[in-house]
Write an enzyme that holds these catalytic residues in place. Structure first.
Site, PDB file in Angstrom:
ATOM      1  N   TYR A  33      12.039  -7.934   5.398  1.00  0.00           N
ATOM      2  CA  TYR A  33      11.068  -7.540   6.416  1.00  0.00           C
ATOM      3  C   TYR A  33       9.658  -7.681   5.875  1.00  0.00           C
ATOM      4  O   TYR A  33       9.447  -7.897   4.674  1.00  0.00           O
ATOM      5  CB  TYR A  33      11.330  -6.099   6.887  1.00  0.00           C
ATOM      6  CG  TYR A  33      10.964  -5.015   5.904  1.00  0.00           C
ATOM      7  CD1 TYR A  33      11.718  -4.785   4.755  1.00  0.00           C
ATOM      8  CD2 TYR A  33       9.847  -4.209   6.122  1.00  0.00           C
ATOM      9  CE1 TYR A  33      11.372  -3.784   3.859  1.00  0.00           C
ATOM     10  CE2 TYR A  33       9.501  -3.201   5.233  1.00  0.00           C
ATOM     11  CZ  TYR A  33      10.272  -2.995   4.100  1.00  0.00           C
ATOM     12  OH  TYR A  33       9.916  -2.011   3.215  1.00  0.00           O
ATOM     13  N   LYS A 149      11.581  -8.043  -0.637  1.00  0.00           N
ATOM     14  CA  LYS A 149      11.313  -6.996   0.363  1.00  0.00           C
ATOM     15  C   LYS A 149      12.519  -6.880   1.298  1.00  0.00           C
ATOM     16  O   LYS A 149      12.485  -7.261   2.469  1.00  0.00           O
ATOM     17  CB  LYS A 149      10.015  -7.288   1.125  1.00  0.00           C
ATOM     18  CG  LYS A 149       9.447  -6.048   1.804  1.00  0.00           C
ATOM     19  CD  LYS A 149       8.013  -6.265   2.225  1.00  0.00           C
ATOM     20  CE  LYS A 149       7.478  -5.198   3.157  1.00  0.00           C
ATOM     21  NZ  LYS A 149       7.380  -3.861   2.598  1.00  0.00           N
ATOM     22  N   GLU A 182       6.686   2.446  -8.981  1.00  0.00           N
ATOM     23  CA  GLU A 182       5.879   2.435  -7.747  1.00  0.00           C
ATOM     24  C   GLU A 182       6.328   3.599  -6.889  1.00  0.00           C
ATOM     25  O   GLU A 182       7.197   4.379  -7.291  1.00  0.00           O
ATOM     26  CB  GLU A 182       6.061   1.098  -7.015  1.00  0.00           C
ATOM     27  CG  GLU A 182       7.494   0.836  -6.591  1.00  0.00           C
ATOM     28  CD  GLU A 182       7.698  -0.504  -5.888  1.00  0.00           C
ATOM     29  OE1 GLU A 182       6.751  -1.017  -5.274  1.00  0.00           O
ATOM     30  OE2 GLU A 182       8.830  -1.013  -5.953  1.00  0.00           O
ATOM     31  N   LEU A 207       7.775  -3.985  -5.934  1.00  0.00           N
ATOM     32  CA  LEU A 207       7.378  -4.916  -4.885  1.00  0.00           C
ATOM     33  C   LEU A 207       5.903  -5.245  -5.106  1.00  0.00           C
ATOM     34  O   LEU A 207       5.077  -4.336  -5.244  1.00  0.00           O
ATOM     35  CB  LEU A 207       7.563  -4.298  -3.491  1.00  0.00           C
ATOM     36  CG  LEU A 207       7.216  -5.291  -2.396  1.00  0.00           C
ATOM     37  CD1 LEU A 207       8.325  -6.313  -2.200  1.00  0.00           C
ATOM     38  CD2 LEU A 207       6.909  -4.591  -1.088  1.00  0.00           C
TER      39      LEU A 207
HETATM   40  N1  PLP Z   1       6.209  -0.903  -2.722  1.00  0.00           N
HETATM   41  C1  PLP Z   1       7.192  -0.683  -1.822  1.00  0.00           C
HETATM   42  C2  PLP Z   1       8.535  -0.224  -2.301  1.00  0.00           C
HETATM   43  C3  PLP Z   1       6.945  -0.879  -0.449  1.00  0.00           C
HETATM   44  O1  PLP Z   1       7.934  -0.667   0.443  1.00  0.00           O
HETATM   45  C4  PLP Z   1       5.656  -1.295  -0.031  1.00  0.00           C
HETATM   46  C5  PLP Z   1       5.359  -1.509   1.381  1.00  0.00           C
HETATM   47  O2  PLP Z   1       6.170  -1.352   2.247  1.00  0.00           O
HETATM   48  C6  PLP Z   1       4.670  -1.493  -1.003  1.00  0.00           C
HETATM   49  C7  PLP Z   1       4.992  -1.301  -2.338  1.00  0.00           C
HETATM   50  C8  PLP Z   1       3.283  -1.935  -0.623  1.00  0.00           C
HETATM   51  O3  PLP Z   1       3.302  -3.265  -0.191  1.00  0.00           O
HETATM   52  P1  PLP Z   1       2.167  -3.814   0.809  1.00  0.00           P
HETATM   53  O4  PLP Z   1       0.859  -3.532   0.182  1.00  0.00           O
HETATM   54  O5  PLP Z   1       2.468  -5.249   0.935  1.00  0.00           O
HETATM   55  O6  PLP Z   1       2.352  -3.048   2.096  1.00  0.00           O
END
Ligand code: PLP
Length: 285
Positions: A33, A149, A182, A207
């Site tokens: 996603y 993701k 994270e 991620l």
């Molecule tokens: N880390 C995780 C596990 C996430 O699910 C997300 C966003 O959904 C992020 C980091 C941040 O990613 P982004 O800045 O692309 O929204």
């Protein structure tokens, strides 16, 4: 105003939007996603989100459901039909519908695509950012490819729920060696006493957030130094500032980690400034 979802080629009322019970997303979490911020009816950092979508799909050997240009048109049409000014657009691609079998379906099975969009009141995020948010820490018990993701988010859901139950906004996940990876749905940052921004390097253990990448651009413009390295909860608690980032939270200052105040217990000035300036460097189209 009634919401509308895009499901495999049709725009349907949100309440009636459905996928087949043998969609592999439903059966196996076999899909990926993306979430893009919508600001003033436009998409924030679409190019980077589409790059990451292609990468996630490629790692799982799922085909793009359509080319980038028409996909961009579906995202915008979903935003338009839902009259989204400020909010998000969500897209999900799964390996499609096939008789239940763990192994991949036969070649040519079309991937499934769902897109939704919703308004989010920007004043809510601003209120949280003005006060600052609390985080708790929990063991990172996810699989080893969280750089993809994937829609398989059960450990993330359990962590977020634990945070909510403890009155916190987010859970920071800690690896076996005691280092923060994270948050359950956000990237984790601290700012050292000498003003360096620290965030974990993006290998397969986090991620690689799009917001994170755009913050790198902003730091470059602002002359701020970034250190991509691991840090512990203890270092974070003793840092000058801490914050989290994602497409829906942008830069969100953290004022408490596991019950201990960060800095003077108020949102930090650097994080607050990065939040204010973020959209000056993001792509908005
Ligand atoms: N880390 C995780 C596990 C996430 O699910 C997300 C966003 O959904 C992020 C980091 C941040 O990613 P982004 O800045 O692309 O929204």
């Amino acid at each position: 105003m009634s919401r509308v979802a895009y499901v495999n080629g049709s725009y349907v009322p949100h309440g009636e939007a459905a996928v087949h019970i043998e969609d592999r997303g439903y059966q196996f979490a076999d899909g990926v996603y993306e979430v893009c911020e919508v600001r003033g009816g436009r998409l924030v950092d679409e190019t980077r989100h589409m790059d990451r979508l292609e990468r996630s799909l490629g790692e799982l050997r799922i085909a793009m459901p359509m080319a980038r240009r028409p996909l961009g048109m579906v995202l915008r049409e979903t935003v338009r039909r839902n009259r989204v000014r400020d909010g998000l657009v969500y897209l999900q691609v799964t390996r499609g519908v096939a008789r239940r079998d763990h192994a991949f379906p036969k070649p040519g099975t079309p991937p499934a695509l769902v897109v939704t969009a919703k308004n989010i009141d920007p004043s809510k995020g601003e209120a949280s950012a003005t006060k600052g948010v609390k985080v708790i820490s929990l063991p990172d018990n996810r699989w080893e490819r969280v750089d993809i993701k994937s829609v398989g988010l059960l450990p993330n859901c359990l962590a977020k729920q634990a945070a909510r139950e403890q009155g916190a906004y987010e859970a920071w996940l800690v690896d076996e060696d005691g280092f923060v990876t994270e948050g359950s749905s956000t990237n984790a940052w601290i700012i050292t006493k000498d003003g360096a921004l620290v965030t974990r390097y993006a290998d397969t253990g986090i991620l690689k957030g799009i917001t994170r990448t755009t913050i790198f651009d902003l730091c470059k413009r602002e002359g701020l130094r970034i250190e991509e390295r691991k840090f512990t909860i203890e270092e974070a608690q003793n840092a000058r500032e801490a914050f989290l980032s994602s497409a829906t939270t942008i830069v969100m200052p953290i004022v408490e980690i596991d019950g201990r105040p960060v800095g003077n217990g108020a949102p930090g000035s650097i994080a607050t400034d990065l939040r204010a300036k973020f959209h000056e460097v993001a792509e908005i189209v």
